[in-house]
Write a protein that holds these residues in place. Structure first.
Motif, mmCIF file in Angstrom:
data_model
loop_
_atom_site.group_PDB
_atom_site.id
_atom_site.type_symbol
_atom_site.label_atom_id
_atom_site.label_comp_id
_atom_site.label_asym_id
_atom_site.label_seq_id
_atom_site.Cartn_x
_atom_site.Cartn_y
_atom_site.Cartn_z
ATOM 1 N N GLN A 70 59.659 51.947 3.858
ATOM 2 C CA GLN A 70 59.868 52.416 5.221
ATOM 3 C C GLN A 70 60.446 53.819 5.221
ATOM 4 O O GLN A 70 60.983 54.293 4.212
ATOM 5 C CB GLN A 70 60.777 51.471 5.993
ATOM 6 C CG GLN A 70 62.191 51.373 5.482
ATOM 7 C CD GLN A 70 62.973 50.277 6.187
ATOM 8 O OE1 GLN A 70 63.111 49.173 5.685
ATOM 9 N NE2 GLN A 70 63.481 50.586 7.368
ATOM 10 N N SER A 71 60.326 54.471 6.372
ATOM 11 C CA SER A 71 60.859 55.811 6.553
ATOM 12 C C SER A 71 62.109 55.758 7.419
ATOM 13 O O SER A 71 62.320 54.808 8.176
ATOM 14 C CB SER A 71 59.809 56.710 7.207
ATOM 15 O OG SER A 71 60.369 57.973 7.544
ATOM 16 N N SER A 72 62.915 56.796 7.291
ATOM 17 C CA SER A 72 64.087 56.909 8.163
ATOM 18 C C SER A 72 63.707 57.500 9.515
ATOM 19 O O SER A 72 64.535 57.572 10.425
ATOM 20 C CB SER A 72 65.155 57.776 7.501
ATOM 21 O OG SER A 72 64.664 59.095 7.291
ATOM 22 N N SER A 73 62.426 57.935 9.658
ATOM 23 C CA SER A 73 61.955 58.538 10.905
ATOM 24 C C SER A 73 60.838 57.704 11.519
ATOM 25 O O SER A 73 59.872 57.340 10.831
ATOM 26 C CB SER A 73 61.441 59.957 10.661
ATOM 27 O OG SER A 73 60.816 60.483 11.818
ATOM 28 N N THR A 102 59.903 53.389 10.978
ATOM 29 C CA THR A 102 61.080 52.686 10.468
ATOM 30 C C THR A 102 60.816 51.209 10.243
ATOM 31 O O THR A 102 61.691 50.500 9.727
ATOM 32 C CB THR A 102 62.251 52.845 11.441
ATOM 33 O OG1 THR A 102 61.867 52.348 12.732
ATOM 34 C CG2 THR A 102 62.666 54.305 11.575
ATOM 35 N N GLY A 126 60.854 62.083 7.397
ATOM 36 C CA GLY A 126 62.048 61.292 7.109
ATOM 37 C C GLY A 126 62.136 60.976 5.629
ATOM 38 O O GLY A 126 61.256 61.334 4.840
ATOM 39 N N ASN A 127 63.212 60.327 5.229
ATOM 40 C CA ASN A 127 63.350 59.855 3.855
ATOM 41 C C ASN A 127 62.570 58.550 3.697
ATOM 42 O O ASN A 127 62.672 57.648 4.534
ATOM 43 C CB ASN A 127 64.819 59.616 3.515
ATOM 44 C CG ASN A 127 65.642 60.885 3.563
ATOM 45 O OD1 ASN A 127 65.288 61.887 2.967
ATOM 46 N ND2 ASN A 127 66.754 60.849 4.294
ATOM 47 N N SER A 129 61.969 55.134 1.611
ATOM 48 C CA SER A 129 62.685 54.270 0.666
ATOM 49 C C SER A 129 61.882 53.017 0.351
ATOM 50 O O SER A 129 61.106 52.525 1.183
ATOM 51 C CB SER A 129 64.058 53.880 1.229
ATOM 52 O OG SER A 129 63.919 53.194 2.458
ATOM 53 N N THR A 136 67.952 49.810 -3.344
ATOM 54 C CA THR A 136 66.895 50.824 -3.343
ATOM 55 C C THR A 136 66.372 51.021 -4.761
ATOM 56 O O THR A 136 67.132 51.304 -5.682
ATOM 57 C CB THR A 136 67.421 52.161 -2.796
ATOM 58 O OG1 THR A 136 67.887 51.966 -1.454
ATOM 59 C CG2 THR A 136 66.322 53.218 -2.794
ATOM 60 N N TYR A 139 62.908 56.258 -3.883
ATOM 61 C CA TYR A 139 63.360 57.038 -2.724
ATOM 62 C C TYR A 139 62.734 58.426 -2.796
ATOM 63 O O TYR A 139 62.798 59.090 -3.833
ATOM 64 C CB TYR A 139 64.886 57.154 -2.760
ATOM 65 C CG TYR A 139 65.546 57.602 -1.482
ATOM 66 C CD1 TYR A 139 66.032 56.678 -0.563
ATOM 67 C CD2 TYR A 139 65.722 58.953 -1.200
ATOM 68 C CE1 TYR A 139 66.681 57.079 0.592
ATOM 69 C CE2 TYR A 139 66.360 59.366 -0.046
ATOM 70 C CZ TYR A 139 66.836 58.431 0.854
ATOM 71 O OH TYR A 139 67.476 58.838 2.000
#
Length: 250
Positions: A70-73, A102, A126-127, A129, A136, A139
């Motif tokens: 998933q992304s942080s954005s 996300t 986004g990051n 992961s 994690t 990343y």
């Protein structure tokens, strides 16, 4: 058919071995590069990777498992990510997952090890992961596009022949502050035997240049670890060599 562009010599019909390997011309041989980076490595030995600055050690799964990407954005809804790793028998596996913002996307494969992730289509804002159970295992930082974790597990049936290790640090020069390096190997032999090779102390730059390649056997996890004598330091790490299938064609 005659070719106008050739990398072989025009008199003799040969080219350097390392170039042939990089071009994929020798069966069972490939070039392997392992990179790592973190801007805040502290006073405890740690493989520089994306989360090392928070004091988080990179750990490997205890058993093969599916993972969530998933992304942080929420904007990252169509970024393709190639995941490369090993299955329960240490055989190489890989797949491509497309991010859904996300919201997590579950891998098809079950991974015992994650060796690399790289974006193959799209640019993540986004990051990215790859996790399981809150841990994690991969990343990708914003704007980087590929994992930078100074660790790798050698697949079953292969050996990794290291020819060079390099490290860079942003420490202040002088004996008052320095970096300690070690190559930590963990062998999957039932007891997870650990041993250190190529230990060294340096200020700004380290290079371990092998005259003869150093062999790392199958199912061995390699971590190029660093620590500071005081405070935190920006650390970059690189290693290169040949991944060779044993008992393969000569």
């Amino acid at each position: 058919m005659a070719h106008s562009l050739r990398s072989i010599t025009q008199v003799g019909m040969t080219e350097p071995f390392e170039l042939q390997v990089a071009r994929g011309q020798i069966p069972g041989h490939s070039v392997l590069n392992i990179f790592g980076f973190n801007s805040a490595v502290g006073i405890t030995f740690i493989a520089p990777w994306e989360l090392a600055g928070a004091g988080t050690q990179y750990v490997v799964p205890v058993s093969a498992t599916t993972m969530s990407l998933q992304s942080s954005s929420a904007s990252d809804t169509a970024v393709s990510v190639l995941i490369q790793g090993l299955d329960a028998n240490y055989n190489q596996i890989q797949e491509v997952l497309v991010t859904n913002g996300t919201a997590p996307r579950t891998t098809v494969n079950s991974y015992l090890r994650i060796n690399k992730m790289i974006t193959t289509n799209g640019i993540a804002v986004g990051n990215i992961s790859l996790t399981n159970g809150g841990i994690t295992y991969g990343y990708i930082s914003i704007g980087v596009g590929v994992t930078q974790m100074a660790q790798y597990t050698v697949p079953a049936g292969y050996s990794f022949y290291i020819i060079r290790i390099q490290g860079w640090s942003a420490t202040t020069t002088g004996a008052s502050k320095y970096i300690v390096f070690r190559n930590r190997n963990t062998v999957a032999d039932g007891g997870n035997t650990e041993y250190d090779v190529a230990q060294a102390t340096f200020s700004n730059f380290l290079e371990v240049q092998r005259t003869l390649p150093f062999k790392v056997g199958a199912k061995t996890n390699i971590q190029f670890q660093y620590k500071s004598s005081s405070g935190t330091n920006e650390i970059a790490s690189a290693a290169e060599g040949y991944l060779i299938k044993e008992e393969g064609p000569l």
